[in-house]
Write a protein that holds these residues in place. Structure first.
Motif, PDB file in Angstrom:
ATOM      1  N   ALA A 185      27.041  34.538  34.895  1.00 34.99           N
ATOM      2  CA  ALA A 185      26.716  33.116  34.902  1.00 34.99           C
ATOM      3  C   ALA A 185      25.188  33.329  35.555  1.00 34.99           C
ATOM      4  CB  ALA A 185      27.203  31.952  35.556  1.00 34.99           C
ATOM      5  N   ASP A 186      24.294  33.428  34.920  1.00 39.52           N
ATOM      6  CA  ASP A 186      22.756  33.632  35.355  1.00 39.52           C
ATOM      7  C   ASP A 186      22.344  32.355  35.801  1.00 39.52           C
ATOM      8  OD1 ASP A 186      20.808  35.608  35.621  1.00 39.52           O
ATOM      9  OD2 ASP A 186      19.760  34.869  33.892  1.00 39.52           O
ATOM     10  N   ASN A 187      21.599  32.588  37.154  1.00 37.72           N
ATOM     11  CA  ASN A 187      21.015  31.304  37.443  1.00 37.72           C
ATOM     12  C   ASN A 187      22.124  30.533  37.818  1.00 37.72           C
ATOM     13  OD1 ASN A 187      18.456  32.052  35.336  1.00 37.72           O
ATOM     14  ND2 ASN A 187      18.117  32.363  37.402  1.00 37.72           N
ATOM     15  N   ALA A 188      23.163  30.789  38.360  1.00 38.29           N
ATOM     16  CA  ALA A 188      24.339  29.695  38.645  1.00 38.29           C
ATOM     17  C   ALA A 188      24.151  28.748  39.612  1.00 38.29           C
ATOM     18  CB  ALA A 188      25.756  30.638  38.791  1.00 38.29           C
ATOM     19  N   ASP A 189      23.146  29.071  40.577  1.00 36.02           N
ATOM     20  CA  ASP A 189      23.002  28.149  41.717  1.00 36.02           C
ATOM     21  C   ASP A 189      22.448  26.821  40.971  1.00 36.02           C
ATOM     22  OD1 ASP A 189      23.776  29.809  43.471  1.00 36.02           O
ATOM     23  OD2 ASP A 189      21.850  30.288  44.248  1.00 36.02           O
ATOM     24  N   GLN A 197      33.866  25.141  40.627  1.00 37.53           N
ATOM     25  CA  GLN A 197      35.171  25.445  39.680  1.00 37.53           C
ATOM     26  C   GLN A 197      35.364  26.674  40.071  1.00 37.53           C
ATOM     27  OE1 GLN A 197      34.594  24.538  35.472  1.00 37.53           O
ATOM     28  NE2 GLN A 197      36.339  25.494  34.999  1.00 37.53           N
ATOM     29  N   VAL A 198      34.551  27.860  39.842  1.00 37.36           N
ATOM     30  CA  VAL A 198      35.036  29.067  39.728  1.00 37.36           C
ATOM     31  C   VAL A 198      35.240  29.755  41.053  1.00 37.36           C
ATOM     32  CG1 VAL A 198      33.827  29.720  37.476  1.00 37.36           C
ATOM     33  CG2 VAL A 198      32.836  30.231  39.653  1.00 37.36           C
ATOM     34  N   ARG A 199      34.792  29.010  42.161  1.00 36.26           N
ATOM     35  CA  ARG A 199      34.916  29.482  43.574  1.00 36.26           C
ATOM     36  C   ARG A 199      36.194  28.769  44.092  1.00 36.26           C
ATOM     37  NH1 ARG A 199      28.591  29.782  45.846  1.00 36.26           N
ATOM     38  NH2 ARG A 199      28.223  31.492  44.637  1.00 36.26           N
ATOM     39  N   PRO A 209      28.881  35.809  44.222  1.00 35.14           N
ATOM     40  CA  PRO A 209      27.274  35.996  43.632  1.00 35.14           C
ATOM     41  C   PRO A 209      27.001  37.367  43.771  1.00 35.14           C
ATOM     42  CG  PRO A 209      27.740  35.054  45.909  1.00 35.14           C
ATOM     43  CD  PRO A 209      28.894  35.262  45.776  1.00 35.14           C
ATOM     44  N   PHE A 210      26.233  37.735  42.918  1.00 39.81           N
ATOM     45  CA  PHE A 210      25.866  39.229  42.492  1.00 39.81           C
ATOM     46  C   PHE A 210      24.509  39.154  42.468  1.00 39.81           C
ATOM     47  CE2 PHE A 210      25.582  43.326  40.722  1.00 39.81           C
ATOM     48  CZ  PHE A 210      26.706  43.928  41.024  1.00 39.81           C
ATOM     49  N   GLU A 215      26.298  34.861  39.042  1.00 40.83           N
ATOM     50  CA  GLU A 215      27.507  34.535  39.824  1.00 40.83           C
ATOM     51  C   GLU A 215      28.350  35.570  38.884  1.00 40.83           C
ATOM     52  OE1 GLU A 215      30.670  32.783  42.371  1.00 40.83           O
ATOM     53  OE2 GLU A 215      28.508  33.045  42.487  1.00 40.83           O
ATOM     54  N   LEU A 216      29.295  36.355  39.360  1.00 37.86           N
ATOM     55  CA  LEU A 216      30.216  37.212  38.554  1.00 37.86           C
ATOM     56  C   LEU A 216      31.587  36.816  38.758  1.00 37.86           C
ATOM     57  CD1 LEU A 216      30.739  39.836  36.903  1.00 37.86           C
ATOM     58  CD2 LEU A 216      30.732  41.349  38.916  1.00 37.86           C
ATOM     59  N   SER A 217      32.486  36.551  37.908  1.00 37.96           N
ATOM     60  CA  SER A 217      33.820  35.891  38.075  1.00 37.96           C
ATOM     61  C   SER A 217      34.569  36.636  36.981  1.00 37.96           C
ATOM     62  CB  SER A 217      33.727  34.562  37.592  1.00 37.96           C
ATOM     63  OG  SER A 217      32.728  33.699  38.334  1.00 37.96           O
ATOM     64  N   MET A 218      35.910  36.943  37.504  1.00 38.81           N
ATOM     65  CA  MET A 218      36.976  37.303  36.901  1.00 38.81           C
ATOM     66  C   MET A 218      38.179  36.450  36.753  1.00 38.81           C
ATOM     67  SD  MET A 218      39.280  40.926  37.440  1.00 38.81           S
ATOM     68  CE  MET A 218      40.171  40.198  38.850  1.00 38.81           C
ATOM     69  N   ARG A 219      38.745  36.192  35.500  1.00 34.50           N
ATOM     70  CA  ARG A 219      39.974  35.372  35.564  1.00 34.50           C
ATOM     71  C   ARG A 219      40.974  36.027  35.658  1.00 34.50           C
ATOM     72  NH1 ARG A 219      42.400  32.328  30.054  1.00 34.50           N
ATOM     73  NH2 ARG A 219      43.505  30.782  31.307  1.00 34.50           N
ATOM     74  N   LEU A 220      41.931  35.512  36.446  1.00 41.67           N
ATOM     75  CA  LEU A 220      43.100  36.018  36.907  1.00 41.67           C
ATOM     76  C   LEU A 220      44.443  35.708  35.942  1.00 41.67           C
ATOM     77  CD1 LEU A 220      43.082  34.990  40.580  1.00 41.67           C
ATOM     78  CD2 LEU A 220      42.321  37.225  39.713  1.00 41.67           C
TER      79      LEU A 220
END
Length: 221
Positions: A185-189, A197-199, A209-210, A215-220
């Motif tokens: 997600a670019d410019n997720a702030d 939701q993702v945190r 945050p990367f 924002e870099l997220s991985m689905r479990l």
């Protein structure tokens, strides 16, 4: 094989990023026409974003060079075969992702962009790079263009359109995201609801945050 750093893509990326840099003064001038009280709702509101992005219809609004290479790296490292992109603009992020799919042995990329002129430019850039095969750019509102016709399994989702719609677009693609799929997600702030939701603990994500604006997220599983 590294399509990213060879012709015809490498010189095309250099040119497109240079054009985006040259357009920054015009972008800043357009944004300066809005007061802070007008700009924040336009970015974060579900009702105000369309006017803002229409105002910026001739602006590239690309990912950064670093984010582009990050997208390529993530898609290559995960062996991605199917990618969905929300917010194609002129196609800079699309080019990085399409190159990764090419170097992974092939795949399918679905992008969406509601400005017709940007759709046309993105398609031209993909053709110039020799990467049009396997890439479909859908013109229109992402809440409609991504509501059907997605691949059964999606390996990577890029969110880089109207920030207020990040949760809604994620909801559309979520049933297709495999365990271990990545969401960038670019410019997720600018999308606090998405970040919440993702945190959220126990929500089925590992997220961090990367860099300054991703924002870099991985689905479990």
């Amino acid at each position: 094989m590294n399509t990213l750093d060879t012709a015809p893509l490498a010189p095309l990326l250099d040119r497109l990023f240079a054009e985006a840099d040259a357009a920054l003064p015009a972008l800043h001038a357009l944004l300066a026409e809005l007061s802070p009280d007008e700009l924040a709702p336009a970015v974060r509101s579900r009702s105000g974003y369309r006017e803002l992005y229409t105002r910026l219809k001739d602006q590239p609004l690309p990912v950064s060079r670093e984010t582009g290479r990050l997208l390529y790296l993530l898609a290559r490292a995960t062996g991605a075969r199917t990618v969905v992109e929300f917010g194609t603009s002129f196609g800079l992020s699309t080019l990085h992702l399409a190159a990764a799919l090419r170097d992974n042995g092939g795949g399918r990329l679905i992008g969406t962009e509601f400005e017709p002129g940007k759709v046309a430019r993105a398609r031209q850039n993909l053709a110039a790079a020799g990467l049009a095969d396997g890439v479909e750019i859908r013109e229109g509102d992402a809440l409609q263009t991504l509501a059907e016709g997605l691949p059964p399994v999606v390996d990577l989702l890029l969110l880089d359109g109207a920030k207020a719609l990040y949760p809604d677009v994620l909801a559309l693609v979520l049933p297709r995201l495999r365990p271990g799929a990545l969401v960038v997600a670019d410019n997720a702030d600018d999308s606090p609801d998405y970040l919440a939701q993702v945190r959220a603990p126990g929500a089925g994500w590992i997220s961090l945050p990367f860099g300054a604006d991703v924002e870099l997220s991985m689905r479990l599983g």
